[in-house]
Design a protein around this motif. Structure first.
Motif, PDB file in Angstrom:
ATOM      1  N   CYS A 122       0.848  -1.186   0.000  1.00  0.00           N
ATOM      2  CA  CYS A 122       0.000   0.000   0.000  1.00  0.00           C
ATOM      3  C   CYS A 122       0.884   1.236   0.000  1.00  0.00           C
ATOM      4  O   CYS A 122       1.285   1.726   1.059  1.00  0.00           O
ATOM      5  CB  CYS A 122      -0.922  -0.013   1.222  1.00  0.00           C
ATOM      6  N   PHE A 123       1.186   1.730  -1.199  1.00  0.00           N
ATOM      7  CA  PHE A 123       2.057   2.887  -1.338  1.00  0.00           C
ATOM      8  C   PHE A 123       1.247   4.114  -1.743  1.00  0.00           C
ATOM      9  O   PHE A 123       0.107   4.003  -2.199  1.00  0.00           O
ATOM     10  CB  PHE A 123       3.142   2.615  -2.379  1.00  0.00           C
ATOM     11  N   ASP A 124       1.860   5.277  -1.575  1.00  0.00           N
ATOM     12  CA  ASP A 124       1.176   6.525  -1.907  1.00  0.00           C
ATOM     13  C   ASP A 124       0.767   6.544  -3.378  1.00  0.00           C
ATOM     14  O   ASP A 124       1.411   5.919  -4.229  1.00  0.00           O
ATOM     15  CB  ASP A 124       2.077   7.723  -1.615  1.00  0.00           C
ATOM     16  N   GLY A 125      -0.292   7.312  -3.660  1.00  0.00           N
ATOM     17  CA  GLY A 125      -0.789   7.376  -5.025  1.00  0.00           C
ATOM     18  C   GLY A 125      -0.001   8.294  -5.936  1.00  0.00           C
ATOM     19  O   GLY A 125      -0.313   8.386  -7.126  1.00  0.00           O
ATOM     20  N   ASP A 126       1.035   8.963  -5.417  1.00  0.00           N
ATOM     21  CA  ASP A 126       1.824   9.852  -6.271  1.00  0.00           C
ATOM     22  C   ASP A 126       2.775   9.038  -7.149  1.00  0.00           C
ATOM     23  O   ASP A 126       2.874   7.810  -7.039  1.00  0.00           O
ATOM     24  CB  ASP A 126       2.594  10.883  -5.434  1.00  0.00           C
ATOM     25  N   PHE A 138      -1.778  -5.037  -4.592  1.00  0.00           N
ATOM     26  CA  PHE A 138      -1.427  -3.613  -4.563  1.00  0.00           C
ATOM     27  C   PHE A 138      -2.663  -2.767  -4.270  1.00  0.00           C
ATOM     28  O   PHE A 138      -3.643  -2.818  -5.018  1.00  0.00           O
ATOM     29  CB  PHE A 138      -0.817  -3.188  -5.894  1.00  0.00           C
ATOM     30  N   ALA A 139      -2.590  -2.012  -3.185  1.00  0.00           N
ATOM     31  CA  ALA A 139      -3.646  -1.065  -2.828  1.00  0.00           C
ATOM     32  C   ALA A 139      -3.090   0.344  -3.004  1.00  0.00           C
ATOM     33  O   ALA A 139      -1.984   0.639  -2.537  1.00  0.00           O
ATOM     34  CB  ALA A 139      -4.097  -1.277  -1.389  1.00  0.00           C
ATOM     35  N   THR A 140      -3.835   1.193  -3.685  1.00  0.00           N
ATOM     36  CA  THR A 140      -3.354   2.544  -3.987  1.00  0.00           C
ATOM     37  C   THR A 140      -4.128   3.573  -3.183  1.00  0.00           C
ATOM     38  O   THR A 140      -5.359   3.617  -3.243  1.00  0.00           O
ATOM     39  CB  THR A 140      -3.496   2.847  -5.488  1.00  0.00           C
ATOM     40  N   LEU A 141      -3.401   4.397  -2.455  1.00  0.00           N
ATOM     41  CA  LEU A 141      -4.018   5.469  -1.673  1.00  0.00           C
ATOM     42  C   LEU A 141      -4.429   6.626  -2.581  1.00  0.00           C
ATOM     43  O   LEU A 141      -3.860   6.799  -3.669  1.00  0.00           O
ATOM     44  CB  LEU A 141      -3.039   5.971  -0.622  1.00  0.00           C
ATOM     45  N   PRO A 142      -5.414   7.426  -2.182  1.00  0.00           N
ATOM     46  CA  PRO A 142      -5.773   8.598  -2.980  1.00  0.00           C
ATOM     47  C   PRO A 142      -4.565   9.503  -3.184  1.00  0.00           C
ATOM     48  O   PRO A 142      -3.692   9.601  -2.312  1.00  0.00           O
ATOM     49  CB  PRO A 142      -6.857   9.274  -2.129  1.00  0.00           C
ATOM     50  N   ALA A 143      -4.511  10.152  -4.324  1.00  0.00           N
ATOM     51  CA  ALA A 143      -3.377  11.026  -4.647  1.00  0.00           C
ATOM     52  C   ALA A 143      -3.189  12.086  -3.567  1.00  0.00           C
ATOM     53  O   ALA A 143      -4.147  12.721  -3.116  1.00  0.00           O
ATOM     54  CB  ALA A 143      -3.616  11.691  -6.001  1.00  0.00           C
ATOM     55  N   GLY A 144      -1.943  12.247  -3.160  1.00  0.00           N
ATOM     56  CA  GLY A 144      -1.613  13.274  -2.181  1.00  0.00           C
ATOM     57  C   GLY A 144      -1.855  12.878  -0.738  1.00  0.00           C
ATOM     58  O   GLY A 144      -1.682  13.703   0.165  1.00  0.00           O
ATOM     59  N   GLN A 145      -2.272  11.624  -0.490  1.00  0.00           N
ATOM     60  CA  GLN A 145      -2.538  11.194   0.879  1.00  0.00           C
ATOM     61  C   GLN A 145      -1.676   9.997   1.257  1.00  0.00           C
ATOM     62  O   GLN A 145      -1.434   9.117   0.431  1.00  0.00           O
ATOM     63  CB  GLN A 145      -4.018  10.823   1.051  1.00  0.00           C
ATOM     64  N   ASP A 146      -1.218   9.991   2.514  1.00  0.00           N
ATOM     65  CA  ASP A 146      -0.583   8.802   3.063  1.00  0.00           C
ATOM     66  C   ASP A 146      -1.586   8.165   4.030  1.00  0.00           C
ATOM     67  O   ASP A 146      -2.689   8.705   4.232  1.00  0.00           O
ATOM     68  CB  ASP A 146       0.743   9.153   3.734  1.00  0.00           C
TER      69      ASP A 146
END
Length: 632
Positions: A309-313, A339-347
């Motif tokens: 689960c890494f940042d969406g950037d 793979f899980a993707t976080l919303p862009a700009g969020q940790d």
């Protein structure tokens, strides 16, 4: 003789304790552990547990406890060195030659553990003192609770060159330097440099202990509180710490993963801590480097499919693909990554603060399998508007499958990528008009998968018949090239027999040749060119086959057929499928056109246009194949 702790740890890691014990004791699976009746005392109800992940056994009845080596010495009665040699032989390891310095090094390792314990106590004390006020304020601003602070062992390193050095003088400078707590400024300059004073490595930083699987402090990570670089500073590699083989929070995440059935891999310390405080105790993080092969293997000891689960950037997604690529040679049945993707700009901390743990759980619940992430990444890497760009996609997908070592896993990836590639370019929806509108390779309206999982176009209505192939010049050229290739390489016939049997060929001689090939593949264990000619006997079909075998007759990818049978098989399958789709698409287009004429409305017009576009795509690909330089 004394053996290094590193060797013994590696030996324990390579030994399956349940398998070892199971050779003499009946063991049964119990969740992620194993149970048995204790061999060290008489009992009827099993109270003896075996934990492969941590590498130890324990009896709740008599208290027997140990690892693989202890099992060999206590249960088998072997001397220590004999036990090690037997386990090493089974694990394929060489026992190091006697080294008179090993005993001293082992003692030093024990001393280093003592150093780290003392350093951790000092850092915790300083966090609670006057100097730690700024660090405490930072923790408060980040919403770190007192319970979390204690659980993770937060501390503070004073902004001083010698505070730690002065507090831990009992261990001596050499040991503090070897533990990574002091920096020796002359270490890289040799004896010629003037001796300068060593100084504390961590200064003015919020400190976090890094622990091994047993919960022992082996290193530290420090976050700067004010201005300065680097933002995070880790201990250097030491006899206790190898950052490429360690995962932050492994000691706490390991038992938590047995409860949740998953492991979450995030980017850094604070991500792990935020998740743990929100109830996700099964989170770990690499230590300032890309995920390594050893770390991936370590994760697979905990669960079969860890979630990354890494940042969406861009940086986070690049890290995810690096991990995916690194995992390819290690894949085996059942073991993969998601793979899980976080919303862009969020940790994780941002998301949990904004929307709560439920939002984080939602992100994790839609984690993509490894194959999906790889396909999406390659498909979106560059535009796919030209034949060259599409061919490059096929080449990149081939490089991915070539990197997979396990043959069964590789075969499934090859099949999935081939199906999606074909569906992307030969079965596009009308709404898209181009491949960039078809990202994801989902189901196409009206298209279905056959028994082999291949995409098939809509079946013509009952009572109608698709025309035979081999009528137009392009189809005739491609069909003859395929048949000539099968004659020269008859081992390929059986591989494509199902699709070949379904072809409806208008030319009687070509149809007879194909029929003879398919029949021979059913009746003969090994099909050879001369055997096929014998079956054909004399006549028109025989003469045609002999003509196809002449050196100046065109064939399909002749050179690659000699060099790479796997590539030949893929090329032939694509050509056969394209030929089969042509008549079916024509029938489907005729039917869609008929319906549009009978009842012209938005729906029937869209359907007719959709099938028309698919037919145009097919004709374009047919021309590309038939006019390819590979057909000579």
């Amino acid at each position: 003789m004394s053996l290094s702790p590193a060797f013994l740890d590696e030996l324990r890691m390579r030994t399956s304790l349940s398998t070892l014990i199971g050779r003499t004791v009946k063991v049964t699976k119990a969740g992620r552990e194993y149970k048995a009746c204790c061999p060290f005392h008489n009992e009827k109800t099993p109270s003896f547990t075996i934990n492969d992940e941590k590498g130890f056994y324990h009896c709740f009845g008599c208290g027997a406890h140990g690892d693989a080596i202890r099992w060999m010495t206590d249960q088998r009665g072997l001397p220590f060195m004999e036990a090690v040699k037997e386990l090493a032989a089974t694990a394929g390891m060489d026992v190091p030659a006697p080294d008179p310095h090993m005993a001293k090094r082992a003692e030093k390792a024990k001393g280093l553990h003592d150093v780290m314990v003392a350093a951790q106590a000092l850092f915790e004390e300083q966090l609670g003192g006057i100097e730690g006020a700024e660090a405490r304020d930072y923790l408060k601003r980040r919403g770190i609770s007192e319970a979390t602070r204690r659980a993770f062992g937060f501390g503070y390193s004073a902004d001083s060159n010698g505070k730690l050095k002065g507090a831990l003088t009992e261990f001596g400078e050499p040991m503090l330097i070897e533990a990574g707590l002091l920096i020796d400024p002359d270490a890289s300059e040799g004896e010629k440099a003037r001796k300068r004073e060593s100084y504390d490595r961590f200064r003015g930083r919020l400190m976090l202990p890094i622990r091994d699987i047993r919960g022992r402090v082996i290193a530290f990570g420090g976050r700067i509180l004010g201005q300065g670089e680097p933002k995070y500073l880790n201990s250097p590699d030491t006899p206790l710490f190898d950052k490429g083989r360690t995962l932050y929070n492994i000691d706490r995440a390991s038992p938590a993963s047995r409860q949740s059935g998953r492991v979450i891999v995030v980017e850094g310390y604070m991500d792990v801590i935020a998740l743990a405080q929100a109830g996700f105790g099964e989170a770990v993080a690499p230590l300032g480097t890309a995920l390594t092969e050893h770390q991936i293997q370590r994760l697979w000891k905990m669960v079969d499919v860890p979630i990354l689960c890494f940042d969406g950037d861009a940086a986070g997604q690049k890290a995810a693909i690096r991990a995916a690529t690194r995992a390819l040679p290690l894949l085996r049945p059942g073991m993969s990554l998601a793979f899980a993707t976080l919303p862009a700009g969020q940790d994780p901390d941002d998301l949990i603060r904004a929307e709560g743990p439920v939002a984080m759980e939602k992100v994790l619940s839609v984690a993509e399998p490894l194959v999906e992430r790889l396909w999406a990444h390659e498909q979106n890497a560059v535009p796919l508007d030209t034949p060259e760009q599409r061919a490059a996609l096929k080449q990149r997908l081939g490089a991915i499958t070539d990197a997979i070592a396990h043959p069964d896993v590789r075969a499934h990836y090859v099949q999935i990528f081939r199906q999606r590639y074909d569906a992307l370019f030969f079965a596009r929806q009308a709404s898209g008009g181009g491949p960039r509108h078809q990202r994801g390779g989902g189901a196409r309206q009206g298209w279905q998968r056959d028994r082999r999982g291949n995409w098939k176009p809509p079946l013509p209505p009952v009572g109608s018949e698709a025309r035979a192939i081999g009528v137009s010049g392009m189809e005739q050229r491609l069909l003859r090239a395929v048949l000539a290739s099968l004659l020269r390489h008859p081992e390929q016939i059986m591989l494509h027999r199902e699709m070949l049997s379904a072809l409806h060929i208008g030319d009687s001689a070509l149809a007879g040749l194909l029929r003879a090939m398919v029949t021979a593949s059913f009746t003969q264990e090994t099909v050879e060119t001369e055997g096929l000619l014998t079956i054909l006997g004399q006549g028109e079909v025989y003469n045609m086959a002999k003509g196809m075998l002449r050196a100046d007759t065109f064939t399909f990818t002749p050179n690659r057929m000699t060099a790479d049978s796997g590539r030949v098989s893929r090329d032939l399958e694509e050509a056969i499928r394209v030929m089969a789709q042509g008549p079916e698409l024509e029938t489907a287009l005729a039917e869609a056109t008929r319906r549009a004429k009978e009842d012209l409305n938005e729906e029937t017009f869209a359907e007719q246009q959709r099938v028309h576009r698919m037919k145009m795509d097919h004709d374009r690909r047919l021309a590309e194949l038939a006019q390819s330089e590979d057909i000579v």
